[in-house]
Write a protein that holds these residues in place. Structure first.
Motif, PDB file in Angstrom:
ATOM      1  N   ASP A  76     -64.296   7.987  -3.844  1.00  0.00           N
ATOM      2  CA  ASP A  76     -63.699   8.815  -2.803  1.00  0.00           C
ATOM      3  C   ASP A  76     -63.864   8.231  -1.414  1.00  0.00           C
ATOM      4  O   ASP A  76     -63.411   8.815  -0.427  1.00  0.00           O
ATOM      5  CB  ASP A  76     -64.331  10.220  -2.827  1.00  0.00           C
ATOM      6  CG  ASP A  76     -64.037  10.960  -4.128  1.00  0.00           C
ATOM      7  OD1 ASP A  76     -62.946  10.743  -4.690  1.00  0.00           O
ATOM      8  OD2 ASP A  76     -64.903  11.736  -4.570  1.00  0.00           O
ATOM      9  N   ASP A  77     -64.509   7.074  -1.324  1.00  0.00           N
ATOM     10  CA  ASP A  77     -64.742   6.433  -0.023  1.00  0.00           C
ATOM     11  C   ASP A  77     -63.444   5.776   0.451  1.00  0.00           C
ATOM     12  O   ASP A  77     -62.899   4.896  -0.222  1.00  0.00           O
ATOM     13  CB  ASP A  77     -65.836   5.382  -0.164  1.00  0.00           C
ATOM     14  CG  ASP A  77     -66.231   4.767   1.176  1.00  0.00           C
ATOM     15  OD1 ASP A  77     -65.553   5.045   2.187  1.00  0.00           O
ATOM     16  OD2 ASP A  77     -67.212   3.997   1.203  1.00  0.00           O
ATOM     17  N   PRO A  78     -62.906   6.182   1.594  1.00  0.00           N
ATOM     18  CA  PRO A  78     -61.640   5.610   2.070  1.00  0.00           C
ATOM     19  C   PRO A  78     -61.777   4.207   2.658  1.00  0.00           C
ATOM     20  O   PRO A  78     -60.773   3.576   2.991  1.00  0.00           O
ATOM     21  CB  PRO A  78     -61.193   6.613   3.139  1.00  0.00           C
ATOM     22  CG  PRO A  78     -62.484   7.167   3.684  1.00  0.00           C
ATOM     23  CD  PRO A  78     -63.419   7.238   2.492  1.00  0.00           C
ATOM     24  N   THR A  79     -63.023   3.734   2.793  1.00  0.00           N
ATOM     25  CA  THR A  79     -63.228   2.405   3.363  1.00  0.00           C
ATOM     26  C   THR A  79     -62.572   1.342   2.491  1.00  0.00           C
ATOM     27  O   THR A  79     -62.761   1.306   1.280  1.00  0.00           O
ATOM     28  CB  THR A  79     -64.731   2.088   3.480  1.00  0.00           C
ATOM     29  OG1 THR A  79     -65.365   3.110   4.253  1.00  0.00           O
ATOM     30  CG2 THR A  79     -64.946   0.738   4.161  1.00  0.00           C
ATOM     31  N   VAL A  80     -61.785   0.482   3.110  1.00  0.00           N
ATOM     32  CA  VAL A  80     -61.116  -0.594   2.368  1.00  0.00           C
ATOM     33  C   VAL A  80     -62.092  -1.754   2.171  1.00  0.00           C
ATOM     34  O   VAL A  80     -62.617  -2.307   3.141  1.00  0.00           O
ATOM     35  CB  VAL A  80     -59.852  -1.074   3.102  1.00  0.00           C
ATOM     36  CG1 VAL A  80     -59.225  -2.258   2.357  1.00  0.00           C
ATOM     37  CG2 VAL A  80     -58.852   0.056   3.243  1.00  0.00           C
ATOM     38  N   GLN A  81     -62.369  -2.058   0.919  1.00  0.00           N
ATOM     39  CA  GLN A  81     -63.251  -3.175   0.580  1.00  0.00           C
ATOM     40  C   GLN A  81     -62.396  -4.426   0.364  1.00  0.00           C
ATOM     41  O   GLN A  81     -61.348  -4.371  -0.278  1.00  0.00           O
ATOM     42  CB  GLN A  81     -64.045  -2.869  -0.697  1.00  0.00           C
ATOM     43  CG  GLN A  81     -64.793  -1.553  -0.671  1.00  0.00           C
ATOM     44  CD  GLN A  81     -65.946  -1.557   0.318  1.00  0.00           C
ATOM     45  OE1 GLN A  81     -66.388  -2.605   0.762  1.00  0.00           O
ATOM     46  NE2 GLN A  81     -66.448  -0.374   0.644  1.00  0.00           N
ATOM     47  N   GLU A  82     -62.863  -5.556   0.885  1.00  0.00           N
ATOM     48  CA  GLU A  82     -62.109  -6.801   0.772  1.00  0.00           C
ATOM     49  C   GLU A  82     -62.982  -7.893   0.170  1.00  0.00           C
ATOM     50  O   GLU A  82     -64.206  -7.901   0.340  1.00  0.00           O
ATOM     51  CB  GLU A  82     -61.581  -7.244   2.142  1.00  0.00           C
ATOM     52  CG  GLU A  82     -60.610  -6.253   2.773  1.00  0.00           C
ATOM     53  CD  GLU A  82     -60.063  -6.740   4.096  1.00  0.00           C
ATOM     54  OE1 GLU A  82     -60.706  -7.606   4.720  1.00  0.00           O
ATOM     55  OE2 GLU A  82     -58.985  -6.268   4.509  1.00  0.00           O
ATOM     56  N   ASN A  83     -62.348  -8.809  -0.549  1.00  0.00           N
ATOM     57  CA  ASN A  83     -63.058  -9.961  -1.093  1.00  0.00           C
ATOM     58  C   ASN A  83     -62.058 -11.099  -1.254  1.00  0.00           C
ATOM     59  O   ASN A  83     -60.842 -10.901  -1.110  1.00  0.00           O
ATOM     60  CB  ASN A  83     -63.723  -9.626  -2.427  1.00  0.00           C
ATOM     61  CG  ASN A  83     -65.018 -10.398  -2.642  1.00  0.00           C
ATOM     62  OD1 ASN A  83     -65.115 -11.573  -2.281  1.00  0.00           O
ATOM     63  ND2 ASN A  83     -66.019  -9.747  -3.218  1.00  0.00           N
ATOM     64  N   SER A  84     -62.576 -12.282  -1.549  1.00  0.00           N
ATOM     65  CA  SER A  84     -61.735 -13.459  -1.776  1.00  0.00           C
ATOM     66  C   SER A  84     -62.123 -14.087  -3.104  1.00  0.00           C
ATOM     67  O   SER A  84     -63.303 -14.084  -3.477  1.00  0.00           O
ATOM     68  CB  SER A  84     -61.915 -14.468  -0.640  1.00  0.00           C
ATOM     69  OG  SER A  84     -61.504 -13.910   0.599  1.00  0.00           O
TER      70      SER A  84
END
Length: 346
Positions: free
Chosen positions: A204-212
């Motif tokens: 439910d966390d709206p934080t956008v997680q990014e990775n490569s």
């Protein structure tokens, strides 16, 4: 290859007694061509020797355009090539320019099947299509994660397990996009390397997680047989659920949360210490996962969330000498009350 590419062949023959000298010089030419040529569109340069007639050598070159090839030979030849051409008269039966031929492909280029499979996989993942993903694997397929941190799997083997892995993951993770894709086909049409980024949310966390990612893919009979994925493990631990969290396998675990606070002047010291503890604790017997969080609004406040196979495994961890040493260091930089809770998942 495409029809715009230029293929060049040179069939050279050494004079009697010059075979070894020609071989050595052509190896040097190959090194020079591969060093300088790519700046002008050279994509392949190979040296071959006739097994039935060792005095003959074949140079095979692929250039992205004829213009690049001509510019290279006009003013940018490497010294190894220039030197060889100057000596060609005493080494070869014919001058290189007399035996050089240029070719253009007229057949349809073969598609790299692995590139097609890789693109289809990311497209399906981007829309959370678990059914499509389930059908993409050979029965003995393998996911490999060489840089997986503690609490995350280093491999998943077999189609049924891979299907479960992605179905469980998509219950927790909501993909947004997989941008910046670069697919590099390999000489083997059943293999490729794909680079891409990920953007997703967890729970439910709206934080956008990014990775490569950099991933090696091999296929067999049109399905993925190997998916070897390299990612940023620091970002993975910070933003993505571990294997146990994905599978929901925490109900049987002994789960503990610890809340502690550092002195204002020692908050960064505690953060550095806990980063070391997280790595060390994840290696202890029975540790399912060990994660440390820092309050964004109050950087001196920390929460540890950990799960162990059994209560005894947790007790053994706490009794370890290195844990006692760490607790002593924490006591010197913490302030206020440290709260620990033993939790049961509901």
């Amino acid at each position: 290859m495409t029809s715009s590419e230029l293929i060049v062949t040179d069939l050279l023959e050494a004079l009697p007694g010059r075979e070894e000298e020609v071989r050595q010089k052509l190896l040097a030419v190959t090194e020079g061509e591969r060093r300088v040529g790519p700046n002008f569109g050279l994509t392949r340069f190979d040296l071959h020797r006739n097994t039935a007639k060792p005095s003959q050598f074949l140079l095979y070159e692929v250039w992205s355009s004829k213009d690049g090839f001509e510019e290279y030979h006009r003013a940018h030849r490497p010294p190894e090539l220039s030197s060889f051409l100057e000596e060609a008269g005493r080494l070869l039966t014919e001058a290189p320019e007399d035996v050089s031929q240029q070719w253009a492909m007229i057949s349809t280029p073969a598609e790299n099947q692995a590139s097609i499979a890789a693109t289809a996989f990311l497209d399906a993942l981007a829309i959370s299509d678990a059914d499509a993903i389930a059908g993409m694997w050979t029965d003995d397929a393998c996911l490999e994660f060489p840089f997986a941190p503690g609490g995350f799997p280093q491999s998943v083997e077999g189609q049924p397990a891979i299907e479960t892995y992605f179905r469980d993951a998509l219950e927790v993770v909501t993909p947004i996009a997989y941008p910046n894709r670069v697919v590099t086909p390999l000489a083997d049409p059943n293999a490729c390397v794909i680079e891409f980024d990920s953007q997703l949310t967890v729970g439910d966390d709206p934080t956008v997680q990014e990775n490569s990612y950099i991933t090696i893919i091999r296929i067999r009979d049109g399905k993925i047989a190997l998916f070897k994925e390299h990612y940023d493990s620091v970002k993975r631990v910070a933003g993505f659920p571990s294997a146990d969290e994905v599978s929901g396998d925490t109900a049987s675990a002994h789960t503990v949360s610890v809340s502690l606070r550092a002195r204002e002047d020692a908050a960064d010291d505690l953060a550095a210490l806990m980063a070391e503890v997280r790595v060390r604790a994840a290696k202890d017997d029975g540790c399912r996962f060990y994660r440390v969080f820092r309050d964004q609004a109050d950087p001196a406040q920390f929460v540890i969330f950990e799960a162990w196979d059994t209560k005894d495994a947790f007790a053994a961890h706490m009794a370890a000498d290195w844990v006692a040493e760490v607790n002593g260091k924490i006591a010197q930089i913490a302030e206020g009350k440290t709260t620990a809770l033993s939790l049961v998942e509901i």
